[in-house]
Scaffold this motif. Structure first.
Motif, PDB file in Angstrom:
ATOM      1  N   LEU A 102      -1.924  30.197  19.862  1.00 14.22           N
ATOM      2  CA  LEU A 102      -3.092  29.857  19.554  1.00 14.22           C
ATOM      3  C   LEU A 102      -4.309  30.540  20.249  1.00 14.22           C
ATOM      4  N   SER A 103      -5.165  31.003  19.609  1.00 12.51           N
ATOM      5  CA  SER A 103      -6.402  31.682  20.114  1.00 12.51           C
ATOM      6  C   SER A 103      -7.228  30.549  20.676  1.00 12.51           C
ATOM      7  N   LYS A 104      -8.121  31.090  21.611  1.00 13.91           N
ATOM      8  CA  LYS A 104      -8.958  30.243  22.113  1.00 13.91           C
ATOM      9  C   LYS A 104      -9.746  29.339  21.155  1.00 13.91           C
ATOM     10  N   GLU A 105     -10.148  29.954  20.061  1.00 14.37           N
ATOM     11  CA  GLU A 105     -10.702  29.341  19.191  1.00 14.37           C
ATOM     12  C   GLU A 105     -10.108  28.201  18.287  1.00 14.37           C
ATOM     13  N   ASN A 106      -8.809  28.440  18.155  1.00 12.72           N
ATOM     14  CA  ASN A 106      -7.970  27.523  17.341  1.00 12.72           C
ATOM     15  C   ASN A 106      -7.756  26.600  18.177  1.00 12.72           C
ATOM     16  N   ARG A 107      -7.683  26.904  19.702  1.00 10.91           N
ATOM     17  CA  ARG A 107      -7.192  25.688  20.565  1.00 10.91           C
ATOM     18  C   ARG A 107      -8.459  24.469  20.593  1.00 10.91           C
ATOM     19  N   LYS A 108      -9.633  24.982  20.441  1.00 11.84           N
ATOM     20  CA  LYS A 108     -10.668  23.973  20.492  1.00 11.84           C
ATOM     21  C   LYS A 108     -10.637  23.361  19.201  1.00 11.84           C
ATOM     22  N   LYS A 109     -10.588  24.033  17.809  1.00 13.85           N
ATOM     23  CA  LYS A 109     -10.262  23.251  16.644  1.00 13.85           C
ATOM     24  C   LYS A 109      -9.275  22.273  16.708  1.00 13.85           C
ATOM     25  N   VAL A 110      -8.088  22.444  17.425  1.00 13.92           N
ATOM     26  CA  VAL A 110      -7.112  21.688  17.345  1.00 13.92           C
ATOM     27  C   VAL A 110      -7.407  20.312  18.211  1.00 13.92           C
ATOM     28  N   ILE A 118       2.088  19.249  20.025  1.00 12.65           N
ATOM     29  CA  ILE A 118       1.123  20.446  19.993  1.00 12.65           C
ATOM     30  C   ILE A 118       0.890  21.031  21.243  1.00 12.65           C
ATOM     31  N   ASN A 119       1.477  22.144  21.656  1.00 10.53           N
ATOM     32  CA  ASN A 119       0.991  22.636  22.865  1.00 10.53           C
ATOM     33  C   ASN A 119      -0.354  23.482  22.619  1.00 10.53           C
ATOM     34  N   ILE A 120      -1.284  22.908  23.264  1.00 10.54           N
ATOM     35  CA  ILE A 120      -2.622  23.514  23.094  1.00 10.54           C
ATOM     36  C   ILE A 120      -2.740  24.706  24.099  1.00 10.54           C
ATOM     37  N   LYS A 121      -1.845  24.997  25.139  1.00  5.49           N
ATOM     38  CA  LYS A 121      -2.013  26.050  25.922  1.00  5.49           C
ATOM     39  C   LYS A 121      -1.111  27.009  25.483  1.00  5.49           C
ATOM     40  N   SER A 122      -0.343  26.927  24.272  1.00  5.81           N
ATOM     41  CA  SER A 122       0.478  28.034  23.926  1.00  5.81           C
ATOM     42  C   SER A 122      -0.457  29.221  23.706  1.00  5.81           C
ATOM     43  N   ASP A 123       0.275  30.471  23.919  1.00  9.48           N
ATOM     44  CA  ASP A 123      -0.304  31.981  23.498  1.00  9.48           C
ATOM     45  C   ASP A 123      -0.324  32.092  22.253  1.00  9.48           C
TER      46      ASP A 123
END
Length: 75
Positions: A10-18, A3-8
């Motif tokens: 994913l929204s900022k909120e979804n990144r935090k959830k991941v 999972i690339n959590i810096k990917s565009d």
């Protein structure tokens, strides 16, 4: 699973959830994170690559190399 959590994608909120989900459900050697950074030296640049165990937050492997060729931590 990578999972690339810096990917565009994913929204900022979804990144935090991941990140929260991964940290909550992880066990030793289940989730690793990697990073690479450059360091300026007198002779040019060198590159520090790190692999970190997300459960213990300890560095599993590191390498300091003078090029971005595929070697070091991966090999």
């Amino acid at each position: 699973l990578i999972i690339n959590i810096k990917s565009d994608l994913l929204s900022k909120e979804n990144r935090k959830k991941v990140v929260k989900l991964v940290r909550k459900n992880q066990q030793t050697n289940q989730v690793w994170a990697s990073d690479i950074t450059y360091i300026k030296t007198i002779n040019g640049f060198c590159y520090l690559s790190l692999i970190t165990n997300m459960h213990s937050r300890k560095i599993v492997r590191y390498d300091l190399i003078d090029s971005l060729e595929l070697k070091g931590c991966v090999s």
